[in-house]
Scaffold this motif. Structure first.
Motif, PDB file in Angstrom:
ATOM      1  N   MET A  22       8.279 -23.378 -19.140  1.00  0.00           N
ATOM      2  CA  MET A  22       7.249 -21.409 -19.231  1.00  0.00           C
ATOM      3  C   MET A  22       8.984 -20.711 -20.164  1.00  0.00           C
ATOM      4  O   MET A  22      10.108 -21.084 -19.914  1.00  0.00           O
ATOM      5  N   ARG A  23       8.733 -21.135 -21.343  1.00  0.00           N
ATOM      6  CA  ARG A  23       8.981 -20.268 -22.400  1.00  0.00           C
ATOM      7  C   ARG A  23       9.270 -17.888 -22.144  1.00  0.00           C
ATOM      8  O   ARG A  23       8.013 -17.947 -22.438  1.00  0.00           O
ATOM      9  N   TRP A  24      10.324 -18.339 -22.215  1.00  0.00           N
ATOM     10  CA  TRP A  24      10.685 -16.502 -22.618  1.00  0.00           C
ATOM     11  C   TRP A  24      10.642 -15.986 -23.783  1.00  0.00           C
ATOM     12  O   TRP A  24      11.933 -16.580 -24.593  1.00  0.00           O
ATOM     13  N   CYS A  25      10.619 -14.922 -24.523  1.00  0.00           N
ATOM     14  CA  CYS A  25      10.645 -14.599 -25.690  1.00  0.00           C
ATOM     15  C   CYS A  25      11.650 -13.513 -25.820  1.00  0.00           C
ATOM     16  O   CYS A  25      11.540 -12.414 -25.214  1.00  0.00           O
ATOM     17  N   THR A  26      12.382 -14.042 -26.618  1.00  0.00           N
ATOM     18  CA  THR A  26      14.012 -13.256 -27.071  1.00  0.00           C
ATOM     19  C   THR A  26      14.159 -12.248 -27.885  1.00  0.00           C
ATOM     20  O   THR A  26      13.742 -12.716 -29.098  1.00  0.00           O
ATOM     21  N   VAL A  27      14.397 -10.926 -28.113  1.00  0.00           N
ATOM     22  CA  VAL A  27      14.353 -10.661 -29.573  1.00  0.00           C
ATOM     23  C   VAL A  27      16.071 -10.177 -30.118  1.00  0.00           C
ATOM     24  O   VAL A  27      16.593  -9.779 -30.637  1.00  0.00           O
ATOM     25  N   SER A  28      16.948 -11.001 -29.353  1.00  0.00           N
ATOM     26  CA  SER A  28      18.841 -10.850 -30.027  1.00  0.00           C
ATOM     27  C   SER A  28      19.443 -11.713 -29.041  1.00  0.00           C
ATOM     28  O   SER A  28      18.779 -12.612 -28.155  1.00  0.00           O
ATOM     29  N   GLU A  29      20.747 -12.213 -30.028  1.00  0.00           N
ATOM     30  CA  GLU A  29      21.180 -13.498 -29.072  1.00  0.00           C
ATOM     31  C   GLU A  29      21.482 -13.219 -27.541  1.00  0.00           C
ATOM     32  O   GLU A  29      22.471 -13.669 -27.541  1.00  0.00           O
ATOM     33  N   CYS A  68       7.252 -11.665 -31.215  1.00  0.00           N
ATOM     34  CA  CYS A  68       7.071 -12.147 -30.098  1.00  0.00           C
ATOM     35  C   CYS A  68       5.744 -12.140 -29.576  1.00  0.00           C
ATOM     36  O   CYS A  68       5.031 -13.841 -28.832  1.00  0.00           O
ATOM     37  N   ILE A  69       4.984 -11.411 -30.226  1.00  0.00           N
ATOM     38  CA  ILE A  69       3.132 -11.493 -29.389  1.00  0.00           C
ATOM     39  C   ILE A  69       2.684 -12.817 -30.504  1.00  0.00           C
ATOM     40  O   ILE A  69       1.960 -12.885 -29.348  1.00  0.00           O
ATOM     41  N   ASN A  70       3.280 -12.880 -31.555  1.00  0.00           N
ATOM     42  CA  ASN A  70       2.405 -14.001 -32.403  1.00  0.00           C
ATOM     43  C   ASN A  70       2.560 -14.930 -32.413  1.00  0.00           C
ATOM     44  O   ASN A  70       2.055 -15.806 -32.250  1.00  0.00           O
ATOM     45  N   LYS A  71       4.199 -15.330 -31.363  1.00  0.00           N
ATOM     46  CA  LYS A  71       4.001 -16.099 -31.257  1.00  0.00           C
ATOM     47  C   LYS A  71       3.772 -16.822 -29.489  1.00  0.00           C
ATOM     48  O   LYS A  71       3.717 -17.787 -28.962  1.00  0.00           O
ATOM     49  N   ILE A  72       3.027 -15.769 -28.821  1.00  0.00           N
ATOM     50  CA  ILE A  72       3.107 -16.085 -27.822  1.00  0.00           C
ATOM     51  C   ILE A  72       1.512 -16.288 -28.027  1.00  0.00           C
ATOM     52  O   ILE A  72       0.491 -17.435 -27.799  1.00  0.00           O
ATOM     53  N   ARG A  73       0.566 -15.963 -29.585  1.00  0.00           N
ATOM     54  CA  ARG A  73      -0.612 -16.178 -29.272  1.00  0.00           C
ATOM     55  C   ARG A  73      -0.713 -17.475 -30.054  1.00  0.00           C
ATOM     56  O   ARG A  73      -1.053 -18.520 -29.984  1.00  0.00           O
ATOM     57  N   ASP A  78       5.355 -17.630 -24.142  1.00  0.00           N
ATOM     58  CA  ASP A  78       5.104 -17.611 -22.683  1.00  0.00           C
ATOM     59  C   ASP A  78       4.656 -16.160 -22.564  1.00  0.00           C
ATOM     60  O   ASP A  78       3.398 -15.555 -22.389  1.00  0.00           O
ATOM     61  N   MET A  79       5.924 -15.274 -22.715  1.00  0.00           N
ATOM     62  CA  MET A  79       5.949 -14.284 -22.259  1.00  0.00           C
ATOM     63  C   MET A  79       7.617 -13.292 -22.885  1.00  0.00           C
ATOM     64  O   MET A  79       7.825 -13.793 -23.148  1.00  0.00           O
ATOM     65  N   VAL A  80       6.906 -11.858 -23.176  1.00  0.00           N
ATOM     66  CA  VAL A  80       7.682 -11.165 -23.215  1.00  0.00           C
ATOM     67  C   VAL A  80       7.713  -9.575 -22.099  1.00  0.00           C
ATOM     68  O   VAL A  80       6.272  -9.274 -21.954  1.00  0.00           O
ATOM     69  N   THR A  81       8.668  -8.682 -22.452  1.00  0.00           N
ATOM     70  CA  THR A  81       8.294  -7.482 -22.354  1.00  0.00           C
ATOM     71  C   THR A  81       7.991  -6.586 -22.713  1.00  0.00           C
ATOM     72  O   THR A  81       8.927  -6.853 -24.411  1.00  0.00           O
TER      73      THR A  81
END
Length: 732
Positions: A22-29, A68-73, A78-81
């Motif tokens: 289950m992979r969460w997408c993050t946008v910073s360290e 993140c949207i592109n990675k999920i597609r 798998d997920m992002v807020t």
């Protein structure tokens, strides 16, 4: 033990059904660290049987929310807020699905606020200033403030230009994270690191590497002096230190300023908060994961001492993975439409701002028509103003028009005062108001603004109770057992005003705030188009191409409206279907009487054949309406969605100018008799349309009428208000 047992069941289901990370997408360290700690915490609290499932939770670092949207597609996450604006884009343009939304202390929505350092700025003087925004197409930082500026015509947006270009021209300089691809000029104030390598470029990106990203970043932009105004959501105001709060103020929509604590009354609008998205094929597992994580680490989670889902302070930043002010996550049901998730008003706003690209709808005005006769008049209107595209859309009632405008199926309609009250409660706003005075005076501006009309006084009309002169025994106080004729459901003269008077001394009006119940108790039967039961038994329905069932809430019902109620009073050709009293508006009563004969309805009727009933029991000639009436009725208001006010206003002014400059044309915007009815599209008493988009609907209606309508609808069921009150902001 029960909570742990429930968590165990969910985790075991996840393990066997997921079978992958289950992979969460993050946008910073910082987000990456918080996500990693979440994964460790899950492993630590799980029983051995479920460890394998969540030892596989991983965190995927991206360089922006768009990445993140592109990675999920692409099945690399798998997920992002996301902000609600990005949720809409992810769902509508990239095929993802929303699975949960954040709920805050006051519900599921945020307020957009304009924050300034103490200065002389107000919301009307923002042109030429430097602006800080949360993100491109974000709710609080972009869509709501731009929707407001457009609705007040402070920001001018030509249909042929991109909105981003209009915003660039309006502000002197800006930082709008995420705008680099659509309008680099909107990134002038941003301070993130620049690089030709996408993964290392944070300048103007929707990621924490851009110092001015999100609400906290926009406030930082303001605090450092880079910008003059920051458009943020109200939850970010809590992050301003108490010692610094007096250095900031909010800009209110009326041109005043207010302290930060007044965000509830001083804001630019509200919209949905953040939501989580995923791919369709993993949506069920993703929902279970969020439910389990919240059960363990939410505000009331049994394991919140080990890890807190809605706290980012330990990781050196704010709002990581979720907003820190989140009270809980609302897990969404499957197959829920995006309009239900984000709200009809918000989705309509996004469409109006071009979030789905340009379309034919962007260049036309869709007018709502409620009958065959209105459709014909509307189509003739469209032919008479060929240069300004008008599309005529059919509805079944005024209430249906309000719903269709809210659903973005139609754009505008002229509403009587009661329906304008309903529309205002549904989030629609005034564009122009019908003017019933003797002459229309152009506003200052000379020939250039010849069609632009303003006035401080908006003449009203009055409601009256009319009877045939020959029926001597009918007056206020003895309506019990009589037959009544009402214009239509919610009409001011036919529905709202009469019940305030003593209709029958025998009936004590046990429910004085519910007109329908009062009328049902007092009258034997009647015709109130749009109602049911005994109040439909006198109605006739329609014939020919306007054939409709009896009691329809539109002109196809022959007893609908002012003209219809008069027909009801006179009776049909057989003399059988008629009423004893008609509640109508006075403004076109005499002309309607005179039209009975040439329209082929009934011969020989003159104004002398009718009388008015006064509330004190008197009967007077029709000429005495000023002293013998049911009360004043505010003028009709043309209403639309906020973002369309300028477009609809420009269209109406061009129509008014075009038709005024061609006096030889057969079409008349404010005449209806040639279509066999009265008051089609607009009241026939209208002299011109007056600019009122700078006023709210309550001001136009006036305090007395507004209070009456509010009191009635507080205890009267209304399907349209129930529809409008399905507010996503209150979903828990």
């Amino acid at each position: 033990m029960r909570a742990m047992h429930a968590i165990l069941i969910i985790f075991i289901c996840l393990h066997y059904s997921l079978g992958k990370k289950m992979r969460w997408c993050t946008v910073s360290e910082q987000e990456q660290k918080k996500c990693a700690e979440l994964a460790k915490a899950l492993v630590a609290v799980l029983p051995p049987a479920a460890v394998a499932a969540f030892a596989r939770l991983s965190c995927v670092l991206a360089y922006s929310t768009t990445d993140c949207i592109n990675k999920i597609r692409a099945n690399r996450a798998d997920m992002v807020t996301l902000d609600a604006g990005e949720v809409y884009t992810a769902v509508k343009q990239f095929g993802l699905t929303a699975i949960a939304k954040e709920i805050y202390r006051d519900g599921g929505c945020i307020l957009s606020v304009a924050v300034v350092r103490n200065s002389t700025l107000d919301v009307r003087s923002l042109q030429g200033q430097r602006s800080c925004h949360t993100g491109a197409r974000w709710t609080a930082g972009w869509s709501l403030p731009l929707g407001f500026l457009l609705s007040r015509n402070y920001l001018t947006w030509a249909e042929e230009q991109p909105l981003s270009q209009a915003v660039s021209a309006f502000f002197n300089a800006s930082c709008v994270p995420g705008a680099a691809a659509i309008a680099p000029a909107l990134c002038a104030l941003c301070q993130g690191q620049k690089s030709y390598i996408a993964q290392r470029n944070f300048h103007c990106e929707t990621a924490h590497g851009e110092p001015f990203y999100n609400s906290q970043g926009a406030l930082r932009c303001l605090k450092t002096g880079a910008g003059d105004v920051a458009f943020v959501d109200h939850t970010a105001l809590e992050g301003i230190e108490e010692s610094e709060r007096e250095d900031y103020q909010l800009l209110c929509t009326d041109g005043t300023r207010a302290p930060l604590s007044h965000y509830g009354s001083c804001n630019l609008g509200r919209g949905p908060g953040q939501g989580m998205v995923t791919r369709l094929n993993v949506r069920k597992i993703a929902r279970k994961f969020l439910a389990a994580a919240q059960m363990a680490f939410g505000r009331r989670g049994r394991e919140r001492q080990r890890f807190q889902l809605f706290d980012s302070a330990p990781f050196g930043a704010a709002d990581l993975l979720f907003k820190d002010v989140t009270e809980k996550l609302s897990i969404l049901e499957d197959n829920k439409d995006i309009s239900q998730v984000l709200g009809l008003d918000y989705v309509a706003l996004l469409k109006g701002l071009g979030h789905e690209g340009s379309s034919l709808e962007d260049s036309v005005v869709r007018w709502c028509c409620i009958s065959n006769a209105e459709q014909k008049k509307c189509e003739q209107w469209a032919l008479s103003i060929k240069s300004d595209p008008l599309v005529c859309v059919r509805a079944i009632s005024m209430s249906d028009c309000v719903e269709k405008i809210k659903r973005d199926e139609v754009d505008a309609v002229s509403l009587d005062a009661t329906h304008a009250f309903i529309a205002g409660k549904c989030g629609l706003v005034p564009v122009v108001t019908e003017y019933y005075g003797k002459t229309c005076v152009p506003a200052e501006g000379g020939a250039e603004k010849a069609g632009h009309l303003e006035t401080d006084v908006l003449p009203s009309v009055v409601g009256v109770a009319v009877v045939k002169r020959s029926t001597r025994g009918v007056f206020f106080g003895n309506f019990g057992g009589r037959r009544s004729c009402h214009g239509h459901m919610y009409s001011p003269a036919g529905w709202l005003l009469p019940f305030r008077h003593t209709l029958s001394l025998e009936h004590n009006n046990t429910s004085p705030c519910e007109p329908n119940q009062v009328y049902n108790e007092v009258f034997w039967k009647g015709c109130l188009p749009g109602s049911q039961g005994n109040l439909c038994k006198v109605c006739m329905g329609g014939t020919g191409e306007a054939a409709t069932k009896r009691c329809a809430d539109n002109h196809n019902e022959r007893y609908y409206g002012n003209m219809g109620a008069l027909r009801c009073l006179v009776g049909d050709a057989s003399g059988k279907s008629y009423g004893d009293v008609a509640f109508v508006e006075q403004h076109n009563l005499e002309s309607n009487i005179l039209s009975l004969s040439p329209s082929g309805w009934a011969d020989g009727w003159l104004s002398w054949d009718f009388e008015l009933l006064c509330g004190d029991g008197r009967r007077e000639p029709l000429s005495e309406w000023e002293n013998c009436n049911l009360g004043a009725i505010p003028p009709n208001i043309i209403m639309t969605r906020p973002v369309l006010t300028s477009r609809v206003y420009d269209f109406l002014m061009k129509s008014q100018e075009t038709l005024a400059s061609n006096p030889d044309t057969e079409f008349r915007l404010f005449q209806s008799q040639q279509y066999g009815e009265s008051d089609l599209l607009f009241k026939d008493a209208t002299q011109c349309l007056i600019h009122t988009s700078h006023l709210d609907y309550r001001t136009i209606l006036g305090d007395e009428f507004y209070r009456l309508a509010e009191a009635v609808f507080n205890c009267t069921h209304s399907d349209i208000l129930e529809f409008c009150n399905q507010e996503v902001c209150s979903i828990f």
